[in-house]
Design an enzyme around this catalytic site. Structure first.
Site, short mmCIF file in Angstrom:
data_model
loop_
_atom_site.label_atom_id
_atom_site.label_comp_id
_atom_site.label_asym_id
_atom_site.label_seq_id
_atom_site.Cartn_x
_atom_site.Cartn_y
_atom_site.Cartn_z
N GLY A 160 0.85 -1.20 0.13
CA GLY A 160 0.04 0.15 -0.05
C GLY A 160 0.86 1.50 -0.10
O GLY A 160 2.04 1.21 0.33
N CYS A 161 0.27 2.34 -0.44
CA CYS A 161 1.11 3.57 -0.57
C CYS A 161 1.52 4.10 1.01
O CYS A 161 2.69 4.36 1.07
CB CYS A 161 0.27 4.63 -1.11
SG CYS A 161 -1.64 4.83 -0.21
N TYR A 162 0.37 4.20 1.91
CA TYR A 162 1.03 4.41 3.13
C TYR A 162 2.06 3.58 3.74
O TYR A 162 3.14 4.06 4.24
CB TYR A 162 -0.04 4.41 4.29
CG TYR A 162 -1.04 5.78 4.36
CD1 TYR A 162 -0.29 6.99 4.41
CD2 TYR A 162 -2.60 5.58 4.13
CE1 TYR A 162 -1.18 8.17 4.37
CE2 TYR A 162 -3.06 6.85 4.16
CZ TYR A 162 -2.68 7.94 4.34
OH TYR A 162 -3.36 9.13 4.45
N GLU A 323 6.47 10.46 -0.79
CA GLU A 323 6.48 9.65 -2.09
C GLU A 323 5.30 10.29 -2.54
O GLU A 323 4.27 10.79 -2.08
CB GLU A 323 6.49 8.28 -1.65
CG GLU A 323 5.32 7.84 -1.11
CD GLU A 323 4.98 6.46 -0.84
OE1 GLU A 323 6.00 5.73 -0.66
OE2 GLU A 323 3.71 5.88 -0.49
#
EC number: 1.2.1.38
Length: 353
Positions: A160-162, A323
């Site tokens: 996932g992004c987090y 990011e």
């Protein structure tokens, strides 16, 4: 006499190609020398060429490909060797098994295969996992830490992004055993694209603009995979607090992480441990001590910037990362794994600044 290098091409499908992550995958893959895009699915836009739905792709080679509303059989029939699943959790699993059984390697960008414990999946996602065997087989696709496993995998669960923004700063320090496992606190902020490309009143411009707020407390779903991977790195159970925030930008994640340094550990080793861990990692950019990360420097790239500081008053390390949530946090990282799986240079198609 000139010698021309001809790169092999892999036939690729993108399933769920019309969301923000799907669009990002298309952007990267259309410019990837080793990719021949043979399938892009979207129920909403079935029959329309890619460039018509996303005019930015107009006249880009390959953009005449038409979206299809395809099932597993139809996707496999295109000759796809690798399929990216840019689908909601729960939906991706219904495609993954059929594709893997037909010899198509899968890179899943949903949460369906990131966890290795069915009970944890059910706790955080509200339903029993539909394919626990494939769940156990899937490789957690953090390229900087599992390249050998990714290279061999039939199915990769892209992080996932987090979690990407949190795991990359913390893993080297937990592997070195210098952090307390039950005193990690993370505050992260994500751009609105992290919620997906859908009609929703809370995501309207007038609702998000000039607004900053927490959500998903106290147990955001990404907490499950973060604790799983930090526990793997530490060799013991890691428990943490994680508070995500919505910030009024299109893309970007900024995470501020604090953790207590163990008694007797050398805080000055933090920078060295990060440098040793990421010396050969092309997309991890270490900013150094007392240097905060800024989302403006990473948006539209596959890079994650990491800075750090140490507070002797509290004996806590402060890790700061940034990011792009749809590139390094989603589509770009998935292509990074694809490159490793297919024997391409890890950076192929991804040096966009």
């Amino acid at each position: 006499m000139h010698t021309f290098f001809v790169m092999k091409q892999v036939q690729v499908a993108v399933v769920g190609a019309s969301g923000y992550t799907g669009q990002e995958l298309l952007r990267i893959l259309l410019n990837h020398r080793g990719v021949r895009l043979v399938c892009a699915t979207s129920r909403q836009y079935a029959g329309q060429p890619l460039w018509e739905v996303f005019p930015r792709f107009r006249q880009v080679p390959g953009s005449d490909l038409r979206f299809t509303d395809s099932d597993v059989e139809a996707i496999a029939a295109t000759g796809a060797e690798v399929a990216f699943l840019a689908l909601p959790h729960g939906v991706a699993a219904s495609y993954a098994r059929g594709l893997v059984d037909r010899g198509v390697r899968v890179i899943d960008l949903s949460a369906d295969f990131r966890l290795n414990c069915p009970d944890v999946y059910e706790e955080y996602y509200g339903n029993a996992h539909p394919d626990t065997a494939l769940m156990q087989e899937a490789v957690y696709g953090l390229p900087e830490w599992r390249p050998a496993e990714i290279a061999r995998a039939r199915i990769v669960a892209s992080p996932g992004c987090y979690p990407t923004s949190i795991l990359l700063p913390l893993i080297p320090l937990f592997k070195a055993g210098i952090l307390e496992p039950e005193d990690v606190v993370v505050c992260s902020g994500s751009g609105v694209s992290g919620a997906g490309r859908k009609a929703s009143i809370p995501l309207l411009f007038c609702e998000c603009n000039e607004s900053f707020h927490a959500y998903g407390v106290p147990k955001h779903r990404h907490l499950s995979e973060i604790e799983q991977e930090l526990s793997w790195a530490a060799g013991e159970t890691v428990v943490m607090s994680f508070t995500p925030h919505l910030i009024p930008v299109n893309t970007g994640i900024c995470s501020t992480i604090t953790a207590r340094v163990k008694e007797g550990a050398d805080p000055d080793s933090i920078g060295r441990l990060l440098e040793e861990a990421y010396a050969g990692a092309p997309f991890v950019r270490l900013l150094g001590r007392n240097q905060p990360a800024d989302t403006k420097n990473v948006t539209r790239t596959n890079c994650v910037d990491i800075g750090w500081a140490y507070d002797p008053r509290t004996k806590r390390v402060i890790l700061m990362s940034a990011e792009d949530n749809v590139v390094k946090g989603a589509g770009g990282q998935a292509v990074q794994s694809f490159n490793i799986m297919c024997g391409f240079d890890e950076t192929e198609g991804l040096w966009v600044l």
